[in-house]
Design an enzyme around this catalytic site. Structure first.
Site, PDB file in Angstrom:
ATOM      1  N   THR A   1       7.012  -8.365  10.417  1.00 52.75           N
ATOM      2  CA  THR A   1       7.070  -6.976   9.970  1.00 52.75           C
ATOM      3  C   THR A   1       6.251  -6.107  10.914  1.00 52.75           C
ATOM      4  OG1 THR A   1       5.140  -7.230   8.537  1.00 52.75           O
ATOM      5  CG2 THR A   1       7.291  -7.726   7.585  1.00 52.75           C
TER       6      THR A   1
ATOM      7  N   GLU B   1      12.629  -8.301   5.676  1.00 53.89           N
ATOM      8  CA  GLU B   1      12.589  -9.282   4.589  1.00 53.89           C
ATOM      9  C   GLU B   1      13.958  -9.566   3.968  1.00 53.89           C
ATOM     10  OE1 GLU B   1       8.500  -7.256   4.638  1.00 53.89           O
ATOM     11  OE2 GLU B   1      10.592  -6.699   4.997  1.00 53.89           O
TER      12      GLU B   1
ATOM     13  N   LYS C   1       1.507  13.189  -3.472  1.00 53.59           N
ATOM     14  CA  LYS C   1       1.143  13.483  -4.859  1.00 53.59           C
ATOM     15  C   LYS C   1       0.344  14.779  -4.885  1.00 53.59           C
ATOM     16  CE  LYS C   1      -0.365  11.302  -9.132  1.00 53.59           C
ATOM     17  NZ  LYS C   1      -0.922  10.090  -9.777  1.00 53.59           N
TER      18      LYS C   1
ATOM     19  N   TRP D   1       5.044  14.369  -7.841  1.00 57.98           N
ATOM     20  CA  TRP D   1       5.449  13.715  -6.604  1.00 57.98           C
ATOM     21  C   TRP D   1       6.391  14.600  -5.788  1.00 57.98           C
ATOM     22  CZ3 TRP D   1       2.683   9.622  -5.424  1.00 57.98           C
ATOM     23  CH2 TRP D   1       2.126   8.851  -6.450  1.00 57.98           C
TER      24      TRP D   1
END
Length: 542
Positions: free
Chosen positions: A185, A330, A438, A443
Site C-alpha cells: 500500500t 487490497e 468536520k 461533515w
C-alpha cells in the site's frame, strides 16, 4: 464425500500459455525510452517467460522466493510477471515513485532475493547499497549495449542472462493458494503494508475483470493500461488482456498528452485505463492542438473520484465512454465499475454522466456494504453515508506478516472510504475517512467540492483540505490550478460552487497555485498539502 471434478488449480502461467496457443500472433507493443516501439507476440512472450524461469532457476531462486521488479510498463516487465510467478516465485512490484527510505523498508520487509530494474532507477537502488542484505543481485532490464555502470553493485544484464536459457520450461502445477504477487500500500499513514496475491485469486480476478460484464476484452480490443505495472498489477490488465486475446499496448513512462495521443493514434487503441489526472492531461493536449482520438471508445478511470465535468467532456467532445472504477491494492484491485448498460439508453445525458462518475456496481464475486459507527448496515438510498466495507474471493483476508488486523471486521475488509450506495446498487465514494472535513460537528466532502470546482472552465485541477479554525474546528480551503487561456474570477467560481453544493460548504479560502503535488499513481498528495496549509486560516484570517 468423493470429489467429482479434477483437482486442477489454475495458475497465472496458464493465461500466457493459452494466449500463445489461441492468439499466437496477437501483439504486445511497448513504447521504449528512446522513442522507438518494440513489438512481439504472445507466442514470443511465452518463450521468453520460460527463459526467465530457467534463468531464475540458475540463480537458485526457489518456490516462494520474492523477486522484486522496479520497472515501468514494457514487455520485459510483462514477461517477468509470468516467468517469476509461473515457476513458483512471488513478483514483488516496487513503486518507482517511492522515496529511497520507503524502498529500503519495503525490500527488507519483503526479504527480496533479486531486483530486476530499469536503468533509470539504478541511482535509487545504489543509494541502498549495504542496506538491503537479502538481495543477492541486481539485474538491469535493457539491451546489452546499453548497460549502465555501477560502483557499488556488480550488475547483470537481463538479456545476457536469459538468452542462454531454454525456451521451454516444465511449469509446476501450483496450489491455488500459492502466492504469486506482492504489492505494498502507499503507506500514507505509518509504514506501507504488504498485500499478497495468490495464484487462484489472480486468475479468477483476470477471468472476471476481463469478462463481458466488466472490462469486456476480446480479440477486437486494443487495450492500453497507463496505470503502472508497478502498482496493483496495472489493474490486472497484463493478465486479463492475454486471457481474452486483446492486443496489449504498454506505454512505458512517457505519459505526456502528446505521447499518449501518439500511442492511441498509431496503435488504434480503443480502450485505455488510468487515473483522472492522465485524462485531464490528454484533454489539455487535445484542446491545445485540435487533434482527435477517433479510435478510442472507452476510458476506465479509478484511483480517485471521477469528476463529472470530465465525464461530460469526454462524451461530448471525443465520443468516449468514461467508465468509473473503484478498487484498492487490497482488492487485487478491481471491485466495482460503471459499465455501459442497455438501461442507460433510456436515461438523459446528465443522468448517464451521473452514473459514469460513480464507482459503479460490484463485479461478480465482490460484495460491498456501508455501515455506521456502531457496525450497523445502512440503507442503500443514495443519500445515507457510511463506512465502506468489501469482501470477495480476491479481497485480502490479512496483510503480509499479519499486520493491520484492525482492518478486518466480521469477515469484511474496512476500506477507509466513506460512501453511499443507491437503490440500483451503484457505489459512490464521497471521501476517504481521513479526508472528510468536520466543521462544527457536520461533515463536508472534499471530493464533492473538488468535483464541483471543475465545472468552472478556468479551473484545471482542485484540491480541498480541512484547515484548522478557531470556532468551527475545521473549515474547507481550496487550492486550484488554472487552465491557460481561460479567464478566472473567484466570485464566479464561488457562484459555480453554490450551484453544486450547500452554501455552508463553500471554502473559506481559495488559493491559486502553479501546481499540485501528486503521488506516483496520480493521486493528490493531500497529506503533504494538509501539512503545509493546516494553519492557513489561523495565520491569515485572525
Amino acid at each position: 464425500m468423493a470429489n467429482h471434478m479434477m483437482d486442477f488449480p489454475l495458475n497465472t502461467i496458464d493465461i500466457l500459455k493459452s494466449a500463445a496457443l489461441r492468439y499466437p500472433e496477437k501483439e504486445v507493443v511497448s513504447a521504449l525510452p528512446d522513442g522507438s516501439m518494440h513489438r512481439y507476440t504472445y507466442a514470443d512472450s511465452y518463450k521468453r517467460a520460460a527463459q526467465v524461469a530457467n534463468c531464475l532457476k540458475s540463480l537458485s531462486v526457489k518456490k516462494g522466493d520474492h523477486v522484486a521488479t522496479l520497472a515501468v510498463n514494457h514487455y520485459r516487465h510483462f514477461e517477468l510477471y509470468y516467468g517469476i510467478s509461473g515457476m513458483g516465485g512471488v513478483v514483488h512490484t516496487l513503486n518507482a515513485r517511492l522515496f529511497v527510505e520507503q524502498l529500503e523498508y519495503i525490500i527488507n520487509h519483503a526479504e527480496d532475493s533479486y531486483l530486476f530494474i530499469d536503468p533509470e532507477f539504478l541511482p535509487q537502488i545504489e543509494a541502498l547499497a549495504g542496506k538491503i542484505p537479502t538481495v543477492r543481485g541486481v539485474i538491469i532490464l535493457c539491451d546489452e549495449d546499453k548497460m549502465p555502470e555501477s560502483s557499488v553493485f556488480k550488475l547483470q544484464n537481463y538479456e545476457t542472462l536469459i538468452k542462454a536459457q531454454s525456451e521451454t520450461y516444465e511449469w509446476p502445477r501450483l496450489d491455488s493458494k500459492h502466492p504469486c504477487g506482492l504489492c505494498y500500500t502507499s503507506g500514507t499513514t505509518g509504514n506501507p503494508k504488504g498485500v499478497m496475491y495468490e495464484q487462484g485469486s489472480t486468475v479468477l480476478h483476470a477471468m472476471m475483470g476481463g469478462g463481458s460484464h466488466f472490462l469486456n476484452f476480446d480479440e477486437w480490443t486494443v487495450a492500453m493500461p497507463i496505470v503502472p505495472m508497478y502498482h496493483v498489477v496495472a489493474w490486472g490488465i497484463p493478465f486479463s488482456a492475454p486471457l481474452y486475446g486483446a492486443k496489449l499496448v504498454l506505454p512505458g513512462c512517457a505519459l505526456s498528452g502528446e505521447n499518449i495521443h501518439r500511442l492511441i493514434e498509431e496503435e488504434q487503441v480503443n480502450k485505455s485505463y488510468a487515473v483522472p489526472t492522465v485524462w485531464l492531461t490528454l484533454h489539455n493536449y487535445l484542446q491545445a492542438t485540435g487533434k482527435t482520438i477517433e479510435s478510442l471508445k472507452l476510458v476506465g478511470v479509478g484511483g480517485a473520484a471521477s469528476p463529472k465535468a470530465l465525464v461530460k467532456t469526454f462524451a461530448e467532445k471525443y465520443d468516449v465512454y468514461w467508465m468509473g472504477i473503484w478498487g484498492m491494492t487490497e482488492t487485487s484491485p478491481l471491485a466495482t465499475g460503471a459499465i455501459l448498460t442497455p438501461e442507460m439508453s433510456d436515461l438523459s445525458a446528465e443522468e448517464c454522466y451521473e452514473l459514469q462518475s460513480s464507482a459503479g456496481k460490484p463485479i461478480f464475486g465482490v460484495e460491498i456494504e456501508i455501515f455506521d459507527a456502531n457496525g450497523n448496515p445502512l440503507p442503500h438510498d443514495g443519500v445515507t453515508r457510511g463506512d465502506l466495507r468489501v469482501r470477495g474471493p480476491w479481497v485480502l483476508s490479512s496483510y503480509y506478516k499479519s499486520e493491520g488486523s484492525n482492518s478486518f471486521v466480521d469477515g469484511w475488509f474496512e476500506t477507509g472510504d466513506v460512501a453511499v450506495i443507491n437503490p440500483e446498487g451503484y457505489l459512490r465514494v464521497v471521501d476517504r475517512s481521513k479526508d472528510v472535513i468536520k466543521s462544527g460537528g457536520e461533515w463536508i466532502s472534499s471530493v464533492e467540492l473538488e468535483n464541483a470546482a471543475l465545472n468552472y472552465p478556468a479551473v484545471n485541477e482542485a484540491c480541498v483540505i480541512g484547515a484548522a479554525h478557531e470556532k468551527w474546528d475545521e473549515r474547507p480551503i481550496m487550492l486550484v490550478t488554472l487552465r491557460e487561456g481561460e479567464d478566472y474570477n473567484e466570485d464566479d467560481l464561488k457562484r459555480v460552487l453554490t450551484e453544486k453544493v450547500a452554501k455552508w460548504w463553500l471554502p473559506d479560502a481559495i488559493i491559486v497555485v502553479d501546481e499540485l503535488p501528486h503521488t506516483g499513481t496520480g493521486k493528490l498528495k493531500k497529506v503533504d498539502i494538509r501539512n503545509e496549509y493546516r494553519q492557513y486560516l489561523l495565520e491569515n484570517y485572525n
